[in-house]
Write a protein that holds these residues in place. Structure first.
Motif, PDB file in Angstrom:
ATOM      1  N   VAL A  48       8.992 -51.458   8.692  1.00  0.00           N
ATOM      2  CA  VAL A  48       8.170 -52.257   7.774  1.00  0.00           C
ATOM      3  C   VAL A  48       6.699 -51.910   7.958  1.00  0.00           C
ATOM      4  N   SER A  52       4.395 -50.414   5.018  1.00  0.00           N
ATOM      5  CA  SER A  52       3.187 -51.143   4.626  1.00  0.00           C
ATOM      6  C   SER A  52       1.964 -50.225   4.682  1.00  0.00           C
ATOM      7  N   THR A  60       2.884 -58.140   3.025  1.00  0.00           N
ATOM      8  CA  THR A  60       3.939 -57.521   3.821  1.00  0.00           C
ATOM      9  C   THR A  60       4.762 -58.642   4.433  1.00  0.00           C
ATOM     10  N   PHE A  62       8.137 -59.650   6.652  1.00  0.00           N
ATOM     11  CA  PHE A  62       9.209 -59.245   7.552  1.00  0.00           C
ATOM     12  C   PHE A  62      10.430 -60.150   7.348  1.00  0.00           C
ATOM     13  N   PHE A 272      15.109 -52.816   2.289  1.00  0.00           N
ATOM     14  CA  PHE A 272      13.714 -53.042   1.944  1.00  0.00           C
ATOM     15  C   PHE A 272      13.464 -52.915   0.440  1.00  0.00           C
ATOM     16  N   ALA A 281      11.181 -56.882   3.895  1.00  0.00           N
ATOM     17  CA  ALA A 281      12.483 -56.662   4.520  1.00  0.00           C
ATOM     18  C   ALA A 281      13.415 -57.804   4.141  1.00  0.00           C
TER      19      ALA A 281
END
Length: 352
Positions: A48, A52, A60, A62, A272, A281
């Motif tokens: 990730v 990003s 972003t 997670f 993703f 994610a």
């Protein structure tokens, strides 16, 4: 993904909870009260971070896992039935982490008088199994009453009776229901029924600093860690933690290890979605189809699913961008039945 942390009194459940979540929940129990500490933890994933850096999105996000420190389960509780409040908490979990005390501490006496991990594992397994046996017996009694009263769907009653009779036979041999195959219809019957031995379970051996891992035989997956030491590290300022870890020879905190193990325990994987607005994610079952993965993003995407554009995250990172990936033929179109792999980047084409 929700995991419940369970264990007998003085096993170090809350210490482990604090280690996993960098929390400060009190490690002393309140007598007579069922307390539940819950924390949502971001899943560390270097993929990730790399995506990003590549797309420079506005957001972003997670993947996340929820840990719940569930107090109130002591030896012998199942004989009178686990309380409704406690059972409700346990039933909401996707899996269970049983914290097993392996450390000696004269200031914290073991409630059973001695430290014996094998005994405590057997005792916890028995508590969960007995709870399920009681619940199944009560369900069978209700099904008998329904047949006597009449007015119910006889075919449905027969199917449920056959299912619960089969489960009762398994539990009566002191075997958990984990791994027992059930049909889609039977799964609906059991949904929300709260059978604890159907839930994936991980044995977590809680050690003192420097303690050798004891050999404990168990049918469940097992991991060990130094709970108190890792809690102290997790509660340090970020700049101080690496120095402390280096001093004690710890290369990775329990958070990272436990999340990886939690994914394995629940048969989960990450995929993703990427773009200028968001890199994110998502979590889905291993061997999930493309349309099931679409449903994790939004139900409308699953209903209007047309195709999925798919590329492996590693391919995209190595090639340096989507334009290069397309030129190399790494971006492909997949249909509904495509089995999503861990690390796939997926863009759903939908008619809605």
């Amino acid at each position: 993904m929700k995991l419940g942390i369970i264990g007998f009194t003085q096993s170090g459940k809350t210490t482990l909870f604090n280690a996993l979540t960098s929390g400060n929940a009190p490690t002393t129990a309140s007598a007579g009260r069922i307390e539940v500490h819950t924390a949502v933890v971001e899943v560390p994933d270097p993929r990730v971070d790399k995506l990003s850096a590549m797309f420079k999105p506005k957001k972003t996000i997670f993947a996340k896992v929820t840990y719940a420190d569930i107090a109130g389960l002591d030896s012998g509780v199942a004989r009178s039935g686990i309380s409704g409040q406690l059972l409700n908490q346990l039933s909401q979990m996707d899996g269970l982490i049983h914290v097993v005390r392996c450390f000696e501490d004269g200031n914290v006496p073991h409630p059973s008088g001695s430290v014996d991990p094998a005994r405590d594992i057997t005792a916890m397994d028995s508590e969960l199994l007995l709870n399920d046996l009681i619940a199944v017996e009560r369900k069978l009694e209700r099904l008998v009453e329904e047949r006597k009263k009449g007015g119910t769907d006889k075919v449905l009653n027969e199917r449920q009776t056959a299912l619960f009779t089969r489960l009762h036979a398994i539990l009566s041999t002191e075997k958990p229901l984990r791994g027992v195959e059930v049909s889609t219809e039977e799964e609906k019957f059991l949904s929300g029924f709260g059978l604890l031995t159907r839930k994936p379970l991980l044995e977590l051996l809680n050690l003192r600093e420097g303690q050798t891992v004891p050999e404990v035989q168990t049918d469940s997956p097992q991991v060990s860690l130094q709970g108190k030491l890792e809690m102290e590290i997790a509660q340090l300022p970020p700049d101080d933690a690496p120095v402390f870890m280096s001093e004690y020879g710890i290369t990775e905190l329990s958070l990272n290890r436990m999340i990886s193990i939690s994914y394995d325990l629940l048969n989960q994987q990450s995929f993703f979605t990427v773009g200028e607005d968001e890199v994110r994610a998502w979590t889905t079952k291993r061997k999930a189809t493309a349309v099931q993965a679409a449903g994790e993003i939004h139900t409308d995407l699953a209903h209007g699913f047309v195709r999925a554009e798919v590329i492996a995250c590693q391919d995209l990172i190595e090639l340096g961008g989507m334009t290069e990936a397309k030129a190399k033929g790494k971006l492909r179109l997949e249909g509904k039945e495509y089995l999503v792999r861990d690390g796939d980047i997926v863009h759903i084409r939908s008619s809605l």
